[in-house]
Enzyme design. Structure first.
Site, PDB file in Angstrom:
ATOM      1  CG  HIS A 372      41.721  31.598  26.276  1.00  0.00           C
ATOM      2  ND1 HIS A 372      40.856  30.665  26.776  1.00  0.00           N
ATOM      3  CD2 HIS A 372      41.208  31.993  25.088  1.00  0.00           C
ATOM      4  CE1 HIS A 372      39.873  30.493  25.917  1.00  0.00           C
ATOM      5  NE2 HIS A 372      40.059  31.282  24.885  1.00  0.00           N
ATOM      6  CE  LYS A 563      43.076  20.658  37.283  1.00  0.00           C
ATOM      7  NZ  LYS A 563      42.129  21.641  36.804  1.00  0.00           N
ATOM      8  NE  ARG A 564      49.069  19.443  28.138  1.00  0.00           N
ATOM      9  CZ  ARG A 564      49.472  19.726  26.895  1.00  0.00           C
ATOM     10  NH1 ARG A 564      48.605  19.716  25.897  1.00  0.00           N
ATOM     11  NH2 ARG A 564      50.735  20.003  26.649  1.00  0.00           N
ATOM     12  CE  LYS A 569      46.203  23.543  33.603  1.00  0.00           C
ATOM     13  NZ  LYS A 569      44.776  23.880  33.640  1.00  0.00           N
ATOM     14  CB  THR A 673      36.316  24.181  31.011  1.00  0.00           C
ATOM     15  OG1 THR A 673      37.465  23.537  30.453  1.00  0.00           O
ATOM     16  CG2 THR A 673      36.166  25.572  30.428  1.00  0.00           C
ATOM     17  CE  LYS A 677      35.477  19.759  30.313  1.00  0.00           C
ATOM     18  NZ  LYS A 677      36.834  19.388  29.840  1.00  0.00           N
TER      19      LYS A 677
HETATM   20  C1  LIG Z   1      38.005  20.043  30.024  1.00  0.00           C
HETATM   21  C2  LIG Z   1      39.282  19.500  29.552  1.00  0.00           C
HETATM   22  C3  LIG Z   1      40.480  20.178  29.827  1.00  0.00           C
HETATM   23  C4  LIG Z   1      40.534  21.449  30.646  1.00  0.00           C
HETATM   24  O1  LIG Z   1      40.688  21.102  32.012  1.00  0.00           O
HETATM   25  P1  LIG Z   1      41.107  22.204  33.109  1.00  0.00           P
HETATM   26  O2  LIG Z   1      40.965  21.481  34.407  1.00  0.00           O
HETATM   27  O3  LIG Z   1      40.133  23.321  32.981  1.00  0.00           O
HETATM   28  O4  LIG Z   1      42.502  22.608  32.823  1.00  0.00           O
HETATM   29  C5  LIG Z   1      41.660  19.621  29.382  1.00  0.00           C
HETATM   30  N1  LIG Z   1      41.677  18.469  28.696  1.00  0.00           N
HETATM   31  C6  LIG Z   1      40.546  17.785  28.426  1.00  0.00           C
HETATM   32  C7  LIG Z   1      40.647  16.501  27.685  1.00  0.00           C
HETATM   33  C8  LIG Z   1      39.308  18.269  28.836  1.00  0.00           C
HETATM   34  O5  LIG Z   1      38.200  17.594  28.529  1.00  0.00           O
END
Ligand SMILES: *Cc1c(COP(=O)(O)O)cnc(C)c1O
Length: 732
Positions: A372, A563-564, A569, A673, A677
């Protein structure tokens, strides 16, 4: 099957009781559950009572299929997946299970006839936050897809008593609160204490003579009980219900008794607490493992329980272990479950008495590894000292795997000591330790990266020598997200619009969305799309008003980065963009009328020990305080940072977004991911050529993707030259 000497009642012979199917039957079952499970009358019930009774009713509908699928999987013995993941970021279950069972309408009607609001009960559910971010959410999406594709599979993980912390802000700074998600009970789990496994730790190994064969065995020092909790994983309207099995640690009674009998009550209680600590709390680090002993305990605890569970309960009687590769693949979600490899070898060799070579040949076909990351600091290593103390027999096994592997490397590549050292599963510096990614790579039948670019970089850089040694082992499987949760459930209006245009096949075959392409030129479709987006913004606005007391102005572009929180990032870069715009207006460089009305929405948790990430959160909140209240901006620039970003909030924010921020430093984000979305919900992306952004850009086209920043080779070239930000700063 219970034994009986008299003829059985016909119902006892039927595999399971059929579920009801009308609103009236639903009402009956709901009230039955409320009265008999909860022990309250409807008039005296709390929202929690009603939520639990509703959840139990939905369960009842799925139960027949579940029991049948469990039975069927054991009977047919088809090849299946055991998905091993230390994290599952599931999100709320009620809506998903209603959707899968096609019960949303019946349930809504039934509840309304009892004067109960389905929406209110939906809002009552506390999401199980048993993951940090993308990796845990991927696991949840995968088990959903496996069920929907009717793949025989079981997810294995840990039932953390406390999931990812609840984030609050005090004076703009992150404060963590415990996530007691089980406080009011979880209606979706089924405890199976009778299926508990005993998991051992510590002690020593010894050799013994077994009829002229010298064997090794492990003499552990202590053990705990792993108690499974089963969760239903329903496929989308395909009558399929798979299982997620999460393990909870409890003290073994034998262990307790010995101490209790010795009269040391305090020590006995301490021992119990010690055992139960193993599944107490999810480590809140994302992408930066801390190498803590308890974390290794957690990892071994759940994979050992899972492997034994599979071997004890899933195989037909008299199963020939040589056939395991035709029966199962253990998919390793990152390195967290990799200690499963030596455990599997230990079981085959020490317990089942297979020859080493035969056991290793089986193992190499029964595991596959998903990598990952590319961040060196995220590649898990365990100090030999720690691993040997906790799992002495496993360390011996790892050494033997490594010895044999390095012999093969020398045979193939010659005595290149540098190369051998680089490929060794055992690192010598800075301290002697086990490289779990290398162990997984050597053991796995396949190793996959999670986006085209990431898989390429794995082959070219991080695991380059292994790619040369194991041609064909490395593959790409770009991450994905379930369109059931992230489009059907999260964005019902857009889903209806799409379905009206092209039918609902896209719910399980996402490629069908291509059929929408002609509608890009259809004025009516476009204005309908715009109305849906506006409605989603109003819905988000209501959620945020109620949740956090913040307002989103009408007509603003929603520019979203959720995101985190991580330096790679680059939330910092986004906040600097806001500062630059603000400064431009204040200094007169930018006419306020030229500022496109925009609300920047952030959502991000920082690992509690990650000081820089926490300072960036503080900065975003501080910038928000200044920008949001300065009248010179005429309300055209706003910053909103709702605390506690989680799956539930994602499902509200993403459908309302106009612009998706995916601006990681190229070469750092393995896939992402969140980016998918947003794209699924019709937001435009501003992003770097990184992770799955690359594939998204190919699919949506350059017109819908604002490409931004350096490419990965440019980043690489700059860091080779030496990146000194001070020089850029002074050079201005
Ligand atoms: C999809 C998702 C992530 C991953 O987000 P990235 O932008 O890919 O880092 C993190 N937290 C939650 C709650 C999510 O639904």
């Amino acid at each position: 099957m219970p034994e009986s000497h008299s003829p059985l009642h016909p119902l006892a012979l039927a595999p399971v009781i059929a579920p009801p199917s009308t609103a009236d039957e639903f009402v009956e079952r709901f009230l039955h559950n409320l009265n008999f499970d909860r022990g309250v009358a409807l008039s005296a019930s709390s929202a929690n009572d009603r939520y639990l009774a509703l959840a139990h009713t939905v369960r009842d509908y799925l139960m027949a299929r579940w029991l049948e699928d469990v039975r069927h999987q054991k009977e047919v013995q088809a090849k299946g997946v055991c998905y091993l993941s230390a994290e599952y970021l599931l999100g709320r279950q009620l809506d998903n299970n209603l959707l899968a069972a096609d019960l949303t309408e019946v349930a809504g009607e039934a509840l309304a006839s009892c004067g109960v609001s389905l929406d209110e009960l939906r809002a009552h559910e506390v999401e199980p936050g048993l993951g940090n971010g993308g990796l845990g959410r991927l696991a949840a999406c995968f088990i959903d897809s496996l069920a929907t594709m009717a793949v025989p599979s079981i997810g294995y993980g840990i039932r953390y008593e406390y999931g990812i912390f609840r984030q609050t802000f005090v004076d703009g700074q992150q404060v963590e609160q415990p996530d007691a998600w089980l406080a009011l009970g979880s209606p979706w789990e089924f405890a199976r204490p009778e299926d508990a496994q005993t998991i051992a730790f510590g002690g020593r190994t010894e050799k013994y003579d077994d009829d002229g064969v010298t064997r090794s065995r492990w003499v552990p020092a202590w053990n705990v009980q792993a108690v499974p909790y089963n969760y239903m994983v329903p496929g989308f309207r395909n009558g399929r219900v798979n299982t997620l099995r999460l393990w909870s640690a409890v003290a073994t009674s034998a262990f307790d008794l010995r101490i209790f009998n010795s009269g040391d009550y305090e020590e006995a209680v301490r021992a119990q607490t010690f055992a139960e600590n193993i599944s107490k709390v999810l480590y809140p680090e994302d992408s930066t493992p801390q190498g803590k002993e308890l974390r290794l305990q957690q990892q071994y605890f759940f994979v050992a329980a899972s492997i034994h569970d599979f071997l004890d309960n899933m195989l037909a009687d008299g199963f020939d272990l040589a056939n395991l590769p035709e029966r199962v693949i253990f998919q390793l979600n990152d390195t967290h479950p990799v200690i499963a490899v030596p455990e599997f070898m230990r079981v085959l060799v020490d317990e089942k008495h297979l020859e080493w070579d035969a056991a290793w040949a089986i193992t190499q076909q029964c595991f596959a590894y998903t990598c990952h990351t590319l961040l060196p600091e995220a590649l898990e290593v365990w100090p030999v000292e720690l691993l040997g103390r906790l799992l002495p027999r496993h360390l011996e096994i790892i050494y033997r795997i490594n010895d044999e592997f390095l012999v093969a490397v020398r045979e193939r590549f010659g005595d290149d000591e540098m190369l051998v050292r680089n490929m060794s599963i055992i690192a010598e510096h800075p301290e002697r330790s086990v490289r779990m990614a290398y162990l997984a790579t050597v053991a796995g039948a396949k190793v996959n990266g999670v986006a085209e670019l990431h898989s390429q970089l794995l082959r070219d850089k991080v695991l380059h020598d292994f790619d040369a040694f194991f041609p064909g082992k490395f593959t790409n499987v770009t991450n994905g997200v379930t369109p059931r949760r992230f489009l059907r459930l999260a964005n019902p209006e857009l889903s209806s619009l799409i379905t009206a245009a092209i039918g609902d096949g896209w719910t399980t075959e996402l490629e069908r969305l291509h059929e929408l392409e002609p509608f890009a030129d259809d004025a009516e479709f476009r204005s309908a799309f715009a109305r849906v987006k506006a409605a989603n913004k109003r819905r988000l606005s209501e959620v945020l008003r109620e949740r956090d007391g913040v307002e989103i102005s009408d007509g603003h572009m929603l520019d979203v980065m959720v995101k985190r929180l991580h330096e790679y990032k680059r939330q910092l870069l986004k906040v600097l963009h806001i500062v630059t715009t603000y400064e431009g207006v204040i200094s007169g460089r930018i006419a306020v009328s030229d500022v496109v009305p925009r609300t920047a929405i952030f959502g991000a948790k920082a690992a509690p020990g990650y000081a820089m990430a926490k300072r960036i959160i503080h900065l975003i909140n501080a910038v928000g305080e200044v920008v949001n209240t300065d009248p010179r901006l005429e309300g055209r620039l706003k910053v909103v940072f709702p605390p506690n970003y989680n799956v539930t909030l994602a499902e509200r924010v993403i459908p309302a977004a106009d612009l998706s921020e995916q601006i990681s430093l190229a070469g750092k984000e393995a896939s992402g991911t969140g980016n998918m979305k947003f794209a699924l919900n019709g937001a435009l992306t501003i992003g770097t050529d990184d992770g799955a952004n690359v594939e998204i850009r190919e699919l949506v086209g350059d017109d819908n993707f604002y490409l931004f920043g350096m490419s990965e080779p440019e980043v690489e070239a700059l860091s080779t030259r030496g990146y000194r930000p001070q020089e850029f700063y002074q050079g201005r």
